[in-house]
Design an enzyme around this catalytic site. Structure first.
Site, PDB file in Angstrom:
ATOM      1  N   THR A  21       0.634  -1.219   0.057  1.00 18.56           N
ATOM      2  CA  THR A  21       0.141   0.062  -0.133  1.00 18.56           C
ATOM      3  C   THR A  21       0.930   1.300   0.070  1.00 18.56           C
ATOM      4  O   THR A  21       1.932   1.336   0.382  1.00 18.56           O
ATOM      5  CB  THR A  21      -0.992   0.135   1.248  1.00 18.56           C
ATOM      6  OG1 THR A  21      -2.045   0.973   0.962  1.00 18.56           O
ATOM      7  CG2 THR A  21      -0.305   0.131   2.585  1.00 18.56           C
ATOM      8  N   CYS A  27      -2.819   7.392   8.383  1.00 16.43           N
ATOM      9  CA  CYS A  27      -3.419   6.023   8.125  1.00 16.43           C
ATOM     10  C   CYS A  27      -2.590   4.874   8.684  1.00 16.43           C
ATOM     11  O   CYS A  27      -1.256   5.138   8.613  1.00 16.43           O
ATOM     12  CB  CYS A  27      -3.843   5.641   6.679  1.00 16.43           C
ATOM     13  SG  CYS A  27      -4.860   6.645   5.705  1.00 16.43           S
ATOM     14  N   HIS A  44      -5.386  -1.206   4.800  1.00 15.47           N
ATOM     15  CA  HIS A  44      -5.018   0.430   4.818  1.00 15.47           C
ATOM     16  C   HIS A  44      -6.452   1.027   5.715  1.00 15.47           C
ATOM     17  O   HIS A  44      -7.158   1.396   5.244  1.00 15.47           O
ATOM     18  CB  HIS A  44      -5.099   0.769   3.352  1.00 15.47           C
ATOM     19  CG  HIS A  44      -4.560   2.186   3.563  1.00 15.47           C
ATOM     20  ND1 HIS A  44      -3.493   2.590   2.368  1.00 15.47           N
ATOM     21  CD2 HIS A  44      -4.779   3.391   3.970  1.00 15.47           C
ATOM     22  CE1 HIS A  44      -3.359   3.677   2.471  1.00 15.47           C
ATOM     23  NE2 HIS A  44      -4.114   4.309   3.346  1.00 15.47           N
TER      24      HIS A  44
END
Length: 157
Positions: A21, A27, A44
């Site tokens: 990711t 995040c 995520h």
């Protein structure tokens, strides 16, 4: 093959593939890994808690619902809960300010850790906090979680 996980997304991956990711700021990139069958899942996570949202259409967006969904998918693929371990990265403080609303990264990390504890999944390694974004790749063959950040030395946890 490299499996991509978008923002507020999750997926699972089996060796020899990898999963990645991009752009983890506040995040958190959570990986759950079964080292015996070499299957992992990555979420995520954008926000800590879905309960404030009345019409949550995206389980992967939140720590509480995202980790539940990820665990379900891994167990359906043959992973065993008692063998799972977790690694996390991200949760940066991307905005200045002390207000709780600005501490999204810290709150995401806390929420992920709380959910892992609830599930009884040990957190084996983390690279969280600070004030920079991260791009991550996980290798289910070895359990290596590779982290890149602009201006920083790449590292593995």
């Amino acid at each position: 093959m490299e499996i991509k996980v978008g923002m507020a997304d999750l997926n699972i991956c089996e060796s020899p593939d990898t999963i990645t990711t991009l752009g983890l700021g506040s995040c958190v990139g959570v990986v759950l890994w079964d080292p015996v069958v070499k299957i992992c899942g990555m979420a995520h996570i954008m926000l800590p808690d879905s309960t404030a949202i009345s019409n949550n259409q995206n389980a992967a967006k939140f720590a509480d619902t995202g980790l539940e969904e990820l665990l379900k998918k891994l167990l359906a693929k043959g992973a065993k809960k008692e063998r799972l371990v977790a690694k996390i990265a991200g949760g940066a403080q991307m905005f200045s300010g002390k207000s709780p609303m600005m501490r999204v990264g810290d709150r995401n990390v806390e929420a992920v850790k709380k959910k892992l504890e609830e599930f009884g999944i040990p957190l084996k390694a983390e690279d969280t906090g600070e004030n920079y974004g991260r791009t991550v790749v996980f290798y289910p063959q070895t359990g290596e979680y590779f982290i890149r950040a602009i201006g920083k030395e790449p590292k593995s946890i």
